[in-house]
Design an enzyme around this catalytic site. Structure first.
Site, PDB file in Angstrom:
ATOM      1  N   ASN A 170       0.805  -1.224   0.000  1.00 49.72           N
ATOM      2  CA  ASN A 170       0.000   0.000   0.000  1.00 49.72           C
ATOM      3  C   ASN A 170       0.837   1.272   0.000  1.00 49.72           C
ATOM      4  O   ASN A 170       0.311   2.366   0.143  1.00 49.72           O
ATOM      5  CB  ASN A 170      -0.995   0.006   1.166  1.00 49.72           C
ATOM      6  CG  ASN A 170      -0.322   0.053   2.520  1.00 49.72           C
ATOM      7  OD1 ASN A 170       0.893  -0.059   2.613  1.00 49.72           O
ATOM      8  ND2 ASN A 170      -1.102   0.208   3.570  1.00 49.72           N
ATOM      9  N   CYS A 171       2.136   1.163  -0.190  1.00 42.96           N
ATOM     10  CA  CYS A 171       3.026   2.328  -0.254  1.00 42.96           C
ATOM     11  C   CYS A 171       2.976   2.922  -1.664  1.00 42.96           C
ATOM     12  O   CYS A 171       3.158   2.208  -2.654  1.00 42.96           O
ATOM     13  CB  CYS A 171       4.453   1.892   0.087  1.00 42.96           C
ATOM     14  SG  CYS A 171       5.707   3.138  -0.234  1.00 42.96           S
ATOM     15  N   ASN A 172       2.739   4.223  -1.761  1.00 38.52           N
ATOM     16  CA  ASN A 172       2.641   4.870  -3.074  1.00 38.52           C
ATOM     17  C   ASN A 172       3.929   4.763  -3.878  1.00 38.52           C
ATOM     18  O   ASN A 172       3.892   4.583  -5.095  1.00 38.52           O
ATOM     19  CB  ASN A 172       2.234   6.334  -2.919  1.00 38.52           C
ATOM     20  CG  ASN A 172       0.778   6.470  -2.523  1.00 38.52           C
ATOM     21  OD1 ASN A 172      -0.036   5.594  -2.807  1.00 38.52           O
ATOM     22  ND2 ASN A 172       0.453   7.556  -1.852  1.00 38.52           N
TER      23      ASN A 172
END
Length: 115
Positions: A8-10
């Site tokens: 979920n890290c951009n």
């Protein structure tokens, strides 16, 4: 090639999108679900330095109390912190045949080393 990060890290999402767009095959290792070993962190630290592995710009680092932050003054302390809070590891980290080829996402670096 293995991409280490958190789904979920951009920044990881941007890196994975770049790899898919350029048809680069990879395996994904999610720190949150799969963890990371002290031996792996030490190997990376020897290649890029423990200071590079600790993401001091990220939310996880900023949420640490000042005493914890101040205590990260050695490879041993950094590895202990990274094992406890995997979100503090700079990401993504890309490893090919045991060698770190990229840390973070920089399109020019990816083109040069992976494209």
């Amino acid at each position: 090639m293995t991409v280490y990060g958190i789904k979920n890290c951009n920044t990881v999402k941007n890196a994975l999108d770049w790899l898919k767009k350029h048809q680069v095959e990879y395996d994904f290792h999610d720190y949150k679900t799969q963890g990371v070993t002290a031996a792996k962190l030490k190997a990376w630290s020897q290649q890029v330095g423990w200071e590079s592995l600790v993401n001091k710009r990220g939310m996880t680092w900023r949420q640490l109390d000042a005493g914890t932050q101040a205590g990260v003054t050695s490879e041993k302390a950094a590895i202990a912190l990274m094992m406890e809070k995997t979100s503090v590891i700079k990401r993504p980290l890309i490893e090919v045949d045991g060698q770190v080829v990229a840390l973070g996402f920089d399109e020019a670096t990816y083109r040069e080393k992976l494209g």
